[in-house]
Design an enzyme around this catalytic site. Structure first.
Site, PDB file in Angstrom:
ATOM      1  N   ARG A  65      52.574 -37.813   5.944  1.00 40.21           N
ATOM      2  CA  ARG A  65      53.593 -36.821   5.780  1.00 40.21           C
ATOM      3  C   ARG A  65      54.598 -36.944   6.863  1.00 40.21           C
ATOM      4  O   ARG A  65      55.690 -36.864   6.764  1.00 40.21           O
ATOM      5  CB  ARG A  65      53.112 -35.414   5.951  1.00 40.21           C
ATOM      6  CG  ARG A  65      51.990 -35.041   4.648  1.00 40.21           C
ATOM      7  CD  ARG A  65      51.458 -33.651   4.873  1.00 40.21           C
ATOM      8  NE  ARG A  65      50.484 -33.452   3.707  1.00 40.21           N
ATOM      9  CZ  ARG A  65      49.406 -33.371   3.842  1.00 40.21           C
ATOM     10  NH1 ARG A  65      48.721 -33.527   5.004  1.00 40.21           N
ATOM     11  NH2 ARG A  65      48.516 -32.908   2.854  1.00 40.21           N
TER      12      ARG A  65
ATOM     13  N   ARG B 244      49.228 -41.723  17.931  1.00 43.39           N
ATOM     14  CA  ARG B 244      47.978 -41.713  19.017  1.00 43.39           C
ATOM     15  C   ARG B 244      48.337 -42.882  20.017  1.00 43.39           C
ATOM     16  O   ARG B 244      48.628 -44.004  19.512  1.00 43.39           O
ATOM     17  CB  ARG B 244      46.794 -41.856  18.362  1.00 43.39           C
ATOM     18  CG  ARG B 244      46.210 -40.505  17.803  1.00 43.39           C
ATOM     19  CD  ARG B 244      45.942 -39.701  18.946  1.00 43.39           C
ATOM     20  NE  ARG B 244      45.168 -38.186  18.129  1.00 43.39           N
ATOM     21  CZ  ARG B 244      45.854 -37.234  18.221  1.00 43.39           C
ATOM     22  NH1 ARG B 244      47.121 -37.267  18.282  1.00 43.39           N
ATOM     23  NH2 ARG B 244      45.239 -36.192  17.886  1.00 43.39           N
TER      24      ARG B 244
ATOM     25  N   GLU C  69      44.450 -41.151  27.809  1.00 42.59           N
ATOM     26  CA  GLU C  69      45.391 -40.047  28.155  1.00 42.59           C
ATOM     27  C   GLU C  69      44.804 -39.265  29.426  1.00 42.59           C
ATOM     28  O   GLU C  69      45.312 -38.864  30.264  1.00 42.59           O
ATOM     29  CB  GLU C  69      45.836 -39.282  26.990  1.00 42.59           C
ATOM     30  CG  GLU C  69      47.390 -38.501  27.065  1.00 42.59           C
ATOM     31  CD  GLU C  69      47.675 -37.884  25.914  1.00 42.59           C
ATOM     32  OE1 GLU C  69      47.249 -36.984  25.033  1.00 42.59           O
ATOM     33  OE2 GLU C  69      48.607 -38.634  25.283  1.00 42.59           O
TER      34      GLU C  69
ATOM     35  N   HIS D 166      52.789 -35.773  25.358  1.00 41.72           N
ATOM     36  CA  HIS D 166      52.054 -35.221  24.091  1.00 41.72           C
ATOM     37  C   HIS D 166      52.586 -33.986  23.522  1.00 41.72           C
ATOM     38  O   HIS D 166      52.009 -33.101  23.408  1.00 41.72           O
ATOM     39  CB  HIS D 166      50.666 -35.112  24.219  1.00 41.72           C
ATOM     40  CG  HIS D 166      50.068 -35.298  22.970  1.00 41.72           C
ATOM     41  ND1 HIS D 166      48.775 -36.248  22.979  1.00 41.72           N
ATOM     42  CD2 HIS D 166      49.946 -35.189  21.772  1.00 41.72           C
ATOM     43  CE1 HIS D 166      48.129 -36.346  21.585  1.00 41.72           C
ATOM     44  NE2 HIS D 166      49.013 -35.749  20.967  1.00 41.72           N
ATOM     45  N   GLN D 167      54.009 -33.809  23.599  1.00 39.85           N
ATOM     46  CA  GLN D 167      54.558 -32.501  23.186  1.00 39.85           C
ATOM     47  C   GLN D 167      55.203 -32.561  21.813  1.00 39.85           C
ATOM     48  O   GLN D 167      55.931 -31.396  21.446  1.00 39.85           O
ATOM     49  CB  GLN D 167      55.618 -32.204  24.128  1.00 39.85           C
ATOM     50  CG  GLN D 167      56.836 -33.121  24.259  1.00 39.85           C
ATOM     51  CD  GLN D 167      57.838 -32.820  25.570  1.00 39.85           C
ATOM     52  OE1 GLN D 167      57.272 -32.957  26.554  1.00 39.85           O
ATOM     53  NE2 GLN D 167      58.857 -32.143  25.101  1.00 39.85           N
TER      54      GLN D 167
END
Length: 336
Positions: A151, A233, A262, A302-303
């Site tokens: 998607r 990722r 992370e 990671h926003q």
């Protein structure tokens, strides 16, 4: 039922409080590994986001655990195979921000190809701004390479197609409807996508078969001056290899919203010389620091998923997942 939530802000606590009719709830701003296990020893349901690792040790330390609900699409932060062995379902939020993340990917691309960070730096550092070195390129006629056409990847393709870009893609399962809609050219390998792309955008989960799918071999074949975007990722990109091709000057730049290791990076980012017991992790953390310091690289925390609308969808789906499980149906469970 005792439900324990980690990585929860005020909005999250307000919305997830709807579950109070099903039992006692505990809310923690901190990640799971930052909270003493004794405080959530009795948890039957645990909800987390990507910042909390639910390891084999954590699962073994929770004798009443019956459900793990991650408030994310990805689930590489959970030892889901071990959870399966223990008969504990892991449920996800498969669809909450396919446009949200794609919009962010597009924003990273535009910022890079038009050299927005460098322009901002010129305005901050120079008394008389000089735009030499700030020449970017138009998107029309350029090629977007998609690695993964789920998607999010499809929406990224649609956005770029609207700007006149040609789209080439690799996916283990090509989407014929998307191919027809956007005149996408599916090719047989990631290497071929890399060779043809002016912008390479990555949209696959971090699974054993995709881990480091963007590696030294792939990156050695990218077009000179191309850009790499990763909002998927961290583990799908070999960070050290990415650092190397950027240092060589082969890439025009990179936009990175997700990192390998992370949790470890955030834990050591304020240390002058970060170190880790695993030498490979240590090398990767040092490579990340180099990427953060590069002027042609944008690294964000990671926003990409983080919009008001997406956050509400995440929380509501998590509530529905827990209620469905309570009523005897595992909804949005990981199938492994």
């Amino acid at each position: 039922m005792k439900i324990v939530h980690f990585d929860v802000n005020e909005v999250g606590e307000r919305i997830l409080s709807k579950l109070s009719v099903y039992g006692e709830q505990l809310f923690f701003v901190e990640s799971a590994h930052e909270v003493d296990r004794a405080q959530w020893f009795e948890a039957e349901v645990v909800t987390v986001n990507h910042e909390s690792d639910i390891t084999r040790e954590a699962i073994d330390g929770l004798p009443n655990l019956k459900l793990i609900a991650t408030r994310s699409t990805g689930y590489d932060h959970i030892d889901y195979m071990y959870a399966k062995e223990k008969g504990i379902p892991v449920v996800t939020v498969p669809e909450y921000g396919s446009r949200t993340v794609a919009e962010y990917s597009f924003a990273l691309m535009m910022s890079l190809v038009r050299k927005v960070p460098q322009g901002r730096e010129v305005m901050r550092m120079q008394s008389a701004p000089n735009i030499d070195g700030l020449c970017g390129f138009d998107l029309e006629g350029k090629t977007l390479g998609l690695v993964g056409t789920g998607r999010i990847g499809q929406n990224m393709g649609r956005f770029c197609k609207a700007f006149g870009m040609h789209v080439v893609a690799f996916d283990a399962y090509p989407n014929e409807a998307f191919k027809s809609e956007c005149q996408v050219e599916y090719v047989g390998s990631i290497e071929e996508v890399a060779e043809r792309s002016d912008v390479l955008s990555i949209h696959v989960p971090d699974l054993p078969e995709t881990h480091h799918c963007i590696n030294a071999s792939v990156l050695s074949r990218v077009k000179q001056g191309a850009y790499v975007i990763n909002t998927a990722r961290g583990g799908v990109v070999d960070t050290i290899a990415l650092r190397d091709v950027l240092v060589e000057g082969r890439l025009g730049g990179a936009g990175i919203d997700v990192l390998e290791y992370e949790t470890e990076y955030y834990a050591t980012m304020h240390e002058e010389v970060p170190s880790h017991s695993d030498p490979q992790i240590d090398k990767t953390l040092k490579a990340i620091r180099e990427l953060v310091s590069m002027k042609n690289v944008i690294v964000t925390p990671h926003q990409a998923f983080y919009s008001t609308e997406a956050e509400e969808r995440i929380l509501q789906t998590t509530i529905e997942n827990i209620i469905s499980w309570k009523e005897g149906e595992v909804r949005n469970g990981i199938s492994v």
